[in-house]
Design a protein around this motif. Structure first.
Motif, PDB file in Angstrom:
ATOM      1  N   LEU A   1      40.104  35.246  49.305  1.00  0.00           N
ATOM      2  CA  LEU A   1      39.479  36.451  48.768  1.00  0.00           C
ATOM      3  C   LEU A   1      40.334  36.869  47.574  1.00  0.00           C
ATOM      4  N   LEU A   2      39.798  36.662  46.373  1.00  0.00           N
ATOM      5  CA  LEU A   2      40.568  36.850  45.152  1.00  0.00           C
ATOM      6  C   LEU A   2      40.190  38.143  44.432  1.00  0.00           C
ATOM      7  N   ASP A   3      41.099  38.552  43.585  1.00  0.00           N
ATOM      8  CA  ASP A   3      40.910  39.745  42.757  1.00  0.00           C
ATOM      9  C   ASP A   3      39.614  39.641  41.959  1.00  0.00           C
ATOM     10  N   ALA A   4      38.787  40.674  42.021  1.00  0.00           N
ATOM     11  CA  ALA A   4      37.498  40.662  41.324  1.00  0.00           C
ATOM     12  C   ALA A   4      37.655  40.776  39.817  1.00  0.00           C
ATOM     13  N   GLY A   5      38.861  41.081  39.334  1.00  0.00           N
ATOM     14  CA  GLY A   5      39.078  41.188  37.900  1.00  0.00           C
ATOM     15  C   GLY A   5      39.279  39.868  37.201  1.00  0.00           C
ATOM     16  N   GLY A   6      39.322  38.764  37.960  1.00  0.00           N
ATOM     17  CA  GLY A   6      39.430  37.449  37.358  1.00  0.00           C
ATOM     18  C   GLY A   6      40.851  36.977  37.123  1.00  0.00           C
ATOM     19  N   SER A   7      41.851  37.633  37.729  1.00  0.00           N
ATOM     20  CA  SER A   7      43.242  37.223  37.528  1.00  0.00           C
ATOM     21  C   SER A   7      43.594  35.947  38.284  1.00  0.00           C
ATOM     22  N   GLY A   8      42.795  35.607  39.300  1.00  0.00           N
ATOM     23  CA  GLY A   8      43.121  34.457  40.133  1.00  0.00           C
ATOM     24  C   GLY A   8      44.091  34.778  41.259  1.00  0.00           C
ATOM     25  N   GLU A   9      44.537  36.020  41.329  1.00  0.00           N
ATOM     26  CA  GLU A   9      45.455  36.451  42.378  1.00  0.00           C
ATOM     27  C   GLU A   9      44.675  36.956  43.593  1.00  0.00           C
ATOM     28  N   PRO A  10      45.308  36.954  44.780  1.00  0.00           N
ATOM     29  CA  PRO A  10      44.634  37.486  45.965  1.00  0.00           C
ATOM     30  C   PRO A  10      44.208  38.943  45.766  1.00  0.00           C
ATOM     31  N   ALA A  11      43.085  39.306  46.364  1.00  0.00           N
ATOM     32  CA  ALA A  11      42.607  40.686  46.269  1.00  0.00           C
ATOM     33  C   ALA A  11      43.616  41.626  46.920  1.00  0.00           C
TER      34      ALA A  11
END
Length: 567
Positions: free
Chosen positions: A395-405
């Motif tokens: 489940l990744l950050d919705a901002g597109g960073s590629g980091e976990p949410a």
């Protein structure tokens, strides 16, 4: 007062202990909207999938004829889906011809598929060879799919479409063999020489069914959920079998004696996964089209359907003309389709479904089956979703960073993939499906590049772009608008619009049609030789294109440009 489902407390999720599949399934059955499920086992199944799959195979083995396939061993899809049910005399398929029900038993399916496989083998079809089934869903498709699995071929599913769309997909696949309906063959061009016959009678193939290696592709499919659309995805046999077994047990809740129908569910998104789940469960797949219901509203009442997939158009039809399905015990819907709560509740009420459990799924056949599924609640109208059991995900950050949410909302990424498009928002033990990151038709990618490439070649058209626009309707539905530029052409706009729609329908197919076509007697901006899509989006969305098209000054400038540049 919210309460926790008591059956879930007995789940076995401790390390070294076997997961009890009946208890896991029971934990998903809730009686009220505010019931809180205990779903610790779901995360455990993703973190330690081997234990989950071992328990699932053992559960299936105990319920019916033994599977020949085992984890890590050859995958005999044909035996497990077809051959092990031959002695039951149950129908593998039911379909309708002029309101009359027809059926094909597992034994008859085996006979026809084996005859087809023998005929194909004589024409050089060998295990591992790619085969394209260019057939609509129906008895011919079912037999051809079974025959392909019998021989160990790598199956591609292609609905008949316009010649441009079909040619592009066949070119991308490069099949060694093609199967079509001989009574209504689509235009195949150079691939016409690769056609294998559909045989109804004849000697059966003597060789035993083929056992695919676990990582060997049994299918090569186009996923309507993945971009770019014309890149096929190889589906390993083990993944196809495991996901189909899992979905039968957890998502569809089907078993021997059940009958599943899902009219108007997009074939490219759901096949062959939905069919394999039904057959592996020893159930009956009911091929029912929306047009069948429209022609005879009484078809559903005597039908054997126990599990019913309800598409939006079918729900709308049943709101107008309700039916009573006496045997129905489970309804599912595709969670990516726009949800109109008022319309759904009306559908439930008019069709007396208040006590029938309802759940959600999100299927990608190219991935093996369900990516998402859900709990079940009687008559429920919701957008709840859960990651399918046994498969790891992020489940990744919705901002597109590629980091976990970092919060409760993120982009669902099924592994081993690297990209995700579906937004999930945590809701206690469950999640809510929150549409897609980029605009789509439900979860499906709109084929904008194919549409604009074809339209741009039409006489009088100097460019075309697809502009997605929010509709404001329930379920956050997007409309896809085709903006067509005609420069200084004097052809009436309504004639251009009619030509565009007719060309898309005939050369690509109905699924390629935009929601609306807008024609502007203007020249588009280009970057080099390519249309500036961002400019098109801004100009249309701001209303500037319309104002320019209605302005005499811009019309004169357009005519002057055409005279000076000869365009």
């Amino acid at each position: 007062m919210r309460k926790t489902c008591p059956a879930a407390c007995a789940l076995l999720v401790c390390p070294g202990r076997v997961m009890e599949i009946p208890a896991l399934v029971q934990s998903l059955d809730l009686s009220r909207e505010d019931d809180v499920p205990s779903l610790d086992w779901l995360a455990a199944s993703a973190e330690a999938p081997d234990s989950f799959w071992s328990a699932l195979f053992e559960f299936v083995r105990e319920r019916g004829p033994p599977l020949r396939s085992r984890p890590g061993k050859p995958q005999d899809l044909y035996h497990d889906a077809v051959l092990r049910h031959v002695a039951t005399n149950r129908p593998a398929l039911v379909w309708y011809e002029r309101s009359t029900a027809r059926s094909l038993s597992y034994a008859a399916l085996d006979a026809r598929a084996s005859a087809c496989a023998a005929a194909w083998a004589q024409r050089g079809a060998k295990a591992g060879a790619p085969i394209a089934l260019v057939l609509p869903l129906g008895p011919a498709f079912v037999v051809a799919l079974a025959a392909a699995l019998r021989l160990g071929l790598c199956v591609s599913v292609l609905e008949p479409a316009g010649p441009h769309a079909l040619a592009a997909r066949l070119e991308a696949l490069g099949p060694a063999h093609v199967v079509v309906d001989p009574e209504d063959p689509p235009p195949l061009g150079d691939f016409d020489a690769l056609v294998l016959p559909l045989v109804e009678n004849g000697p059966a193939l003597r060789a035993p069914p083929y056992g695919y290696a676990p990582d060997e592709p049994c299918a090569r499919l186009f996923s309507p959920l993945r971009a770019p659309l014309l890149v096929p995805v190889d589906l390993p046999a083990a993944r196809a079998l495991e996901d189909a077994l899992r979905d039968a047990v957890f998502a569809y809740r089907i078993g021997p004696g059940d009958a599943l129908a899902a009219p108007d569910f997009p074939m490219q998104q759901h096949m062959p996964a939905l069919l394999l789940s039904t057959w592996l469960a020893g159930a009956t797949f009911v091929h029912l089209r929306k047009t069948d219901l429209e022609e005879d509203p009484t078809l559903l009442e005597p039908s054997p359907i126990t599990v019913f997939g309800v598409a939006p158009a079918v729900a709308a039809h049943l709101r107008r003309k309700p039916a009573r399905l006496a045997r129905l015990r489970h309804v599912f819907r595709s969670v990516d389709e726009p949800l109109d709560w008022i319309g759904h509740n009306e559908f439930v009420k008019k069709n007396d479904l208040a006590r029938v459990p309802v759940s959600n799924v999100l299927v990608d056949a190219a991935s093996g089956g369900c990516l998402l599924f859900s709990t079940r609640r009687p008559g429920s109208s919701n957008a709840r979703a859960l990651p399918a059991p046994g498969r790891p995900y992020l489940l990744l950050d919705a901002g597109g960073s590629g980091e976990p949410a970092v919060g409760a909302t993120g982009v669902f990424v099924p592994l081993p993939g690297k990209e995700g498009f579906f937004i999930l928002a945590s809701l206690g033990a469950e999640s809510l499906y929150g549409s897609t990151l980029p605009p789509r038709r439900a979860a499906r990618v709109y084929p904008a590049s194919e549409v604009t490439a074809r339209v741009s070649t039409l006489p009088g058209v100097v460019g075309a772009a697809v502009v997605p626009a929010p509709t404001g309707e329930p379920g956050a539905r997007w409309a896809f608008l085709l903006v067509v530029f005609t420069g200084a052409s004097d052809v009436p706009e309504k004639d251009v619009s009619a030509l565009v729609s007719r060309t898309i329908r005939e050369d690509l197919g109905d699924d390629f049609l935009p929601d609306r076509v807008f024609v502007f007697p203007l020249f588009p901006r280009r970057v080099g030789k390519e249309l500036d899509l961002d400019w098109c989006h801004r100009q249309y969305s701001s209303g500037i294109l319309l104002r320019k098209a209605e302005s005499p000054v811009f019309r004169d400038l357009t005519a002057l440009r055409a005279q000076m540049l000869g365009t």
